[in-house]
Design an enzyme around this catalytic site. Structure first.
Site, mmCIF file in Angstrom:
data_model
loop_
_atom_site.group_PDB
_atom_site.id
_atom_site.type_symbol
_atom_site.label_atom_id
_atom_site.label_comp_id
_atom_site.label_asym_id
_atom_site.label_seq_id
_atom_site.Cartn_x
_atom_site.Cartn_y
_atom_site.Cartn_z
ATOM 1 N N SER A 1 -2.541 -1.104 9.358
ATOM 2 C CA SER A 1 -3.428 -1.097 10.321
ATOM 3 C C SER A 1 -4.662 -1.971 9.841
ATOM 4 C CB SER A 1 -3.784 0.513 10.555
ATOM 5 O OG SER A 1 -4.131 0.895 9.334
ATOM 6 N N HIS B 1 -1.424 1.680 -4.241
ATOM 7 C CA HIS B 1 -1.837 2.878 -4.135
ATOM 8 C C HIS B 1 -0.968 4.080 -4.817
ATOM 9 C CE1 HIS B 1 -4.104 1.790 0.018
ATOM 10 N NE2 HIS B 1 -4.543 1.446 -1.127
ATOM 11 N N GLY C 1 2.844 -4.784 8.684
ATOM 12 C CA GLY C 1 3.021 -3.070 9.100
ATOM 13 C C GLY C 1 1.791 -2.326 8.611
ATOM 14 N N PRO D 1 3.810 -4.461 15.647
ATOM 15 C CA PRO D 1 4.020 -4.205 16.937
ATOM 16 C C PRO D 1 2.476 -4.173 17.857
ATOM 17 C CG PRO D 1 4.729 -2.378 15.790
ATOM 18 C CD PRO D 1 4.383 -3.166 15.013
ATOM 19 N N GLN E 1 0.963 -1.355 0.174
ATOM 20 C CA GLN E 1 -0.109 -0.306 -0.012
ATOM 21 C C GLN E 1 0.900 1.263 -0.141
ATOM 22 O OE1 GLN E 1 -3.514 -0.715 2.933
ATOM 23 N NE2 GLN E 1 -1.746 -2.291 3.718
HETATM 24 P P1 OAD Z 1 -1.065 3.023 8.901
HETATM 25 O O1 OAD Z 1 -0.578 4.419 9.331
HETATM 26 O O2 OAD Z 1 -2.632 3.118 8.985
HETATM 27 O O3 OAD Z 1 -0.726 1.667 9.974
HETATM 28 C C1 OAD Z 1 0.726 1.597 10.124
HETATM 29 C C2 OAD Z 1 0.631 0.153 10.699
HETATM 30 O O4 OAD Z 1 1.885 -0.018 10.903
HETATM 31 C C3 OAD Z 1 0.147 0.263 12.322
HETATM 32 O O5 OAD Z 1 -0.792 -0.709 12.427
HETATM 33 C C4 OAD Z 1 1.452 0.455 13.179
HETATM 34 O O6 OAD Z 1 1.277 -0.362 14.306
HETATM 35 C C5 OAD Z 1 2.142 -0.595 12.327
HETATM 36 N N1 OAD Z 1 3.537 -0.213 12.723
HETATM 37 C C6 OAD Z 1 4.283 0.814 13.106
HETATM 38 N N2 OAD Z 1 5.629 0.601 13.100
HETATM 39 C C7 OAD Z 1 5.766 -0.542 12.733
HETATM 40 C C8 OAD Z 1 7.008 -1.238 12.494
HETATM 41 N N3 OAD Z 1 8.348 -0.705 12.756
HETATM 42 N N4 OAD Z 1 6.943 -2.512 12.121
HETATM 43 C C9 OAD Z 1 5.696 -2.983 11.737
HETATM 44 N N5 OAD Z 1 4.643 -2.182 11.906
HETATM 45 C C10 OAD Z 1 4.597 -1.036 12.187
HETATM 46 O O7 OAD Z 1 -0.717 2.593 7.515
HETATM 47 P P2 OAD Z 1 -1.485 1.726 6.466
HETATM 48 O O8 OAD Z 1 -1.878 0.372 6.997
HETATM 49 O O9 OAD Z 1 -0.314 1.464 5.461
HETATM 50 O O10 OAD Z 1 -3.372 4.978 1.436
HETATM 51 O O11 OAD Z 1 -2.495 2.650 5.533
HETATM 52 C C11 OAD Z 1 -3.155 2.290 4.813
HETATM 53 C C12 OAD Z 1 -3.410 3.342 3.753
HETATM 54 O O12 OAD Z 1 -4.109 4.191 4.225
HETATM 55 C C13 OAD Z 1 -2.160 3.778 3.019
HETATM 56 O O13 OAD Z 1 -1.668 3.307 2.014
HETATM 57 C C14 OAD Z 1 -2.876 5.148 2.729
HETATM 58 C C15 OAD Z 1 -3.714 5.386 3.905
HETATM 59 O O14 OAD Z 1 -5.029 5.903 3.429
HETATM 60 C C16 OAD Z 1 -3.534 5.931 0.477
HETATM 61 O O15 OAD Z 1 -2.827 6.920 0.519
HETATM 62 C C17 OAD Z 1 -4.661 5.570 -0.486
#
Ligand code: OAD
Ligand code: ZN
Length: 250
Positions: free
Chosen positions: A192, A122, A190, A217, A104
């Site tokens: 959400s 994305h 990684g 985490p 993503q």
């Molecule tokens: P988020 O910012 O929603 O979530 C990040 C996730 O990474 C959270 O669950 C954290 O707990 C986890 N996290 C943080 N540090 C970490 C680490 N060192 N190792 C592993 N995990 C870790 O980001 P996304 O899930 O990518 O879309 O968000 C999805 C989409 O929402 C993005 O692509 C973006 C946004 O809308 C668009 O821009 C279209």
């Protein structure tokens, strides 16, 4: 940080897997210094909600604000380097050449690390396209005008990323869905697990009989559905997983 115990059953499952699919989110780039999407924004941008900047309506209302926000993110990402988590996924692809890596993220760090087959659901922060005529632009001259005008003369350039309320590329999404449906093991790393349709992919894999693994985490809405929950950061857990499965020499 203490090393995490990788369950033996997972090691065996991975060794026997013919097809593996991986979905990554912003968390895998966190340790490269790229703030995750839902992290508190810092500095100049602290008072803006990313969900309110990443829309076509926001761009229409205030194209300069949205373009400048993306320019700031582009600068952050340009300074970032792939971390141990990205590199472990390159090793995984060496082991399993049929691996499908679905991301993503728009930061390009998987490609920079050396992963070959990457489905960028994305889009790509470093490409732009016209807000009106959709012309794709790989590079543009920074004349200080924000946003830069499209050569068509009708509108401005916008980042070639998927905004809230917009459709993903149908072909890319279909490839991702097919990979999820045919894999033996699906790794969700990684993310959400809040944003659809990406958040649907682990369920497609689950219903098709795959083993689901989460690396994060923090708990997510997916956590209760997975077979293996590896609570930790991507840069720590992924190398340990690859090493436990195939040894350090791989
Ligand atoms: P988020 O910012 O929603 O979530 C990040 C996730 O990474 C959270 O669950 C954290 O707990 C986890 N996290 C943080 N540090 C970490 C680490 N060192 N190792 C592993 N995990 C870790 O980001 P996304 O899930 O990518 O879309 O968000 C999805 C989409 O929402 C993005 O692509 C973006 C946004 O809308 C668009 O821009 C279209
Ligand atoms: Zn145009």
């Amino acid at each position: 940080m203490p090393t995490l115990e990788i369950p033996n059953a997972l090691v065996q499952t991975l060794r026997n897997a013919k097809q593996v699919a991986v979905l990554t989110g912003a968390g895998i780039s966190a340790q490269s210094g790229v703030p995750t999407f839902r992290d508190a924004q810092t500095g100049l941008w602290a008072r803006y909600d990313p969900e309110e900047l990443a829309t076509a309506e926001a761009f229409q209302r205030n194209p300069k604000l949205v373009w400048d926000w993306y320019a700031w993110r582009r600068e952050l990402v340009a300074k970032a380097k792939p971390n141990e988590g990205h590199l472990a996924l390159v090793k995984l692809e060496h082991r399993l050449p049929t691996l499908t890596l679905i991301t993503q993220n728009v930061d390009g760090l998987h490609r920079q690390a050396g992963s070959r087959r990457v489905l960028e659901l994305h889009g790509d922060l470093f490409r732009s396209k016209c807000f009106k005529c959709n012309l794709k632009i790989e590079s543009w001259e920074d004349t200080g005008v924000s946003p830069p005008p499209c050569p068509c003369g009708q509108s401005w350039l916008r980042p070639d990323v998927v905004w809230f309320g917009e459709m993903l590329s149908a072909a890319t999404l279909q490839e991702a869905e097919e990979a999820a449906a045919r894999c033996d093991v699906f790794l969700s790393i990684g993310t959400s697990s809040l944003v659809y349709p990406a958040a649907e992919l682990p369920f497609t894999a689950l219903y098709a009989g795959a083993t689901l693994v989460e690396i994060n985490p923090q708990p997510t809405p997916l956590s209760n559905h997975v077979h293996f929950n590896l609570q930790g950061t991507a840069a720590q857990v992924l190398p340990e997983l690859v090493n436990a499965t195939w040894g350090y020499a791989c």
